[in-house]
Write an enzyme that holds these catalytic residues in place. Structure first.
Site, PDB file in Angstrom:
ATOM      1  N   SER A 144      -3.118 -28.729   0.404  1.00 11.45           N
ATOM      2  CA  SER A 144      -3.391 -28.295  -0.966  1.00 11.45           C
ATOM      3  C   SER A 144      -3.310 -26.777  -1.050  1.00 11.45           C
ATOM      4  O   SER A 144      -3.484 -26.082  -0.027  1.00 11.45           O
ATOM      5  CB  SER A 144      -4.802 -28.752  -1.378  1.00 11.45           C
ATOM      6  OG  SER A 144      -5.250 -28.114  -2.552  1.00 11.45           O
ATOM      7  N   TYR A 170     -14.032 -28.488   0.743  1.00 10.66           N
ATOM      8  CA  TYR A 170     -12.689 -28.996   0.462  1.00 10.66           C
ATOM      9  C   TYR A 170     -11.648 -28.065   1.066  1.00 10.66           C
ATOM     10  O   TYR A 170     -10.677 -28.525   1.690  1.00 10.66           O
ATOM     11  CB  TYR A 170     -12.475 -29.133  -1.044  1.00 10.66           C
ATOM     12  CG  TYR A 170     -11.126 -29.713  -1.414  1.00 10.66           C
ATOM     13  CD1 TYR A 170     -10.808 -31.024  -1.087  1.00 10.66           C
ATOM     14  CD2 TYR A 170     -10.180 -28.949  -2.088  1.00 10.66           C
ATOM     15  CE1 TYR A 170      -9.573 -31.570  -1.425  1.00 10.66           C
ATOM     16  CE2 TYR A 170      -8.947 -29.485  -2.433  1.00 10.66           C
ATOM     17  CZ  TYR A 170      -8.641 -30.790  -2.096  1.00 10.66           C
ATOM     18  OH  TYR A 170      -7.420 -31.322  -2.422  1.00 10.66           O
TER      19      TYR A 170
END
Length: 297
Positions: A144, A170
């Site tokens: 990501s 994350y």
């Protein structure tokens, strides 16, 4: 050149396993591979949703239960795949959770790190021997743009027991995805058949955003039309990494637009931190210790 689904070569005869394939990016990735002739396995936590997803696809598509937050489920899924398929050509490590409240996996790992990194690490290690003999086989792991956001590998508190930030946790998991890819590629180089690549979707409009902090959800309707893209576009970097004959091990694919948020897939750069070989090697060792999974490379 603008790369699209139409550039996917014929996948007939290839077996592709896609994690988290019942919705969003995973669904679009699996759909496109099946449409181009691949035998596709939807490796999903909820098999009912998986069967509904498979019914919406054209081609040879089956469903395999896989809960990446459970080492027992990962071992069971790997064993079932081994029984059903003597070879795997493509392993797409796509599934993930994002910005979740503090939780742990069934094995006590912080949920985001445990699912996004450790789950895929263990699953890859348990099925990699099905890819190694197959010329042109690939492991593609989805990272990501968040691998740059408050991202570091916190070896002193990998499970976020001292404090917890859903954004930083994350970021750690997505940085770990890249470091895993780069270390795996180095280990694969002597085998000469399988390669490891990574991809990121930019900002894709999927169900992952449901756990975003309130501030992000509040402004999302205002900025989403400017920076986000549909899942079928977000899946293109993964599909290019998985199928482009010109792709090589260790490459990272992402959208070509400003900030990497949207656009067509191209080779992109990852953060300097992701290329720290010492941290990559340490993360690999720690991941083997935590999961109990040893790789055949």
């Amino acid at each position: 050149m603008t790369w699209t689904e139409h550039d996917i070569p014929d996948q007939k005869g290839r077996v592709a396993v896609v994690t988290g394939a019942n919705t969003g990016l995973g669904f679009e990735t699996a759909r496109a591979l099946a449409q181009h002739g691949a035998t596709v396995v939807l490796a999903v936590r909820d098999t009912d949703k998986g069967r509904l997803a498979a019914a919406r696809m054209t081609g040879d598509v089956t469903v395999q239960q896989l809960d990446l937050s459970s080492l027992a489920s990962i071992h069971a899924a790997a064993a079932a795949l081994r029984e059903a398929h003597p070879r795997i050509d493509l392993l797409i490590n796509n599934a993930g959770v994002m910005y979740t409240p503090k939780q742990t996996t069934k094995d006590g790992f912080e949920l985001q790190f445990g699912t996004n990194h450790l789950g895929h690490f263990a699953f890859t290690g348990l099925v990699l021997d099905l890819l190694l003999p197959v010329p042109g086989s690939r492991v593609v792991t989805v990272s990501s743009v968040a691998h740059r956001v408050r991202a570091a590998i916190h070896f002193d508190d990998l499970q976020w027991e001292k404090s917890y930030s859903r954004l930083a946790a994350y970021g750690q998991s997505k940085l770990a995805n890249l470091m895993f890819t780069y270390e795996l590629q180095r280990r694969l180089e002597s085998h000469g058949t399988t390669v490891a690549l990574a991809a990121h979707p930019g900002v894709a409009d999927t169900e992952l955003v449901r756990n975003s902090p309130a501030a992000i959800r509040l402004i999302s309707p205002l900025i989403a039309p400017l920076i986000s893209q549909k899942p079928e576009m977000g899946a293109l970097p993964t599909l290019r990494a998985a199928t482009d004959p010109a792709a090589v091990g260790g490459q990272f694919y992402g959208p070509d637009g400003m900030g990497g948020f949207r656009g067509h897939p191209q080779v992109v750069a990852s953060s300097p931190a992701s290329h720290d070989v010492t941290v990559q090697e340490r993360l690999w060792t720690v991941s083997e210790d935590l999961t109990g999974v040893k790789f055949p490379v």
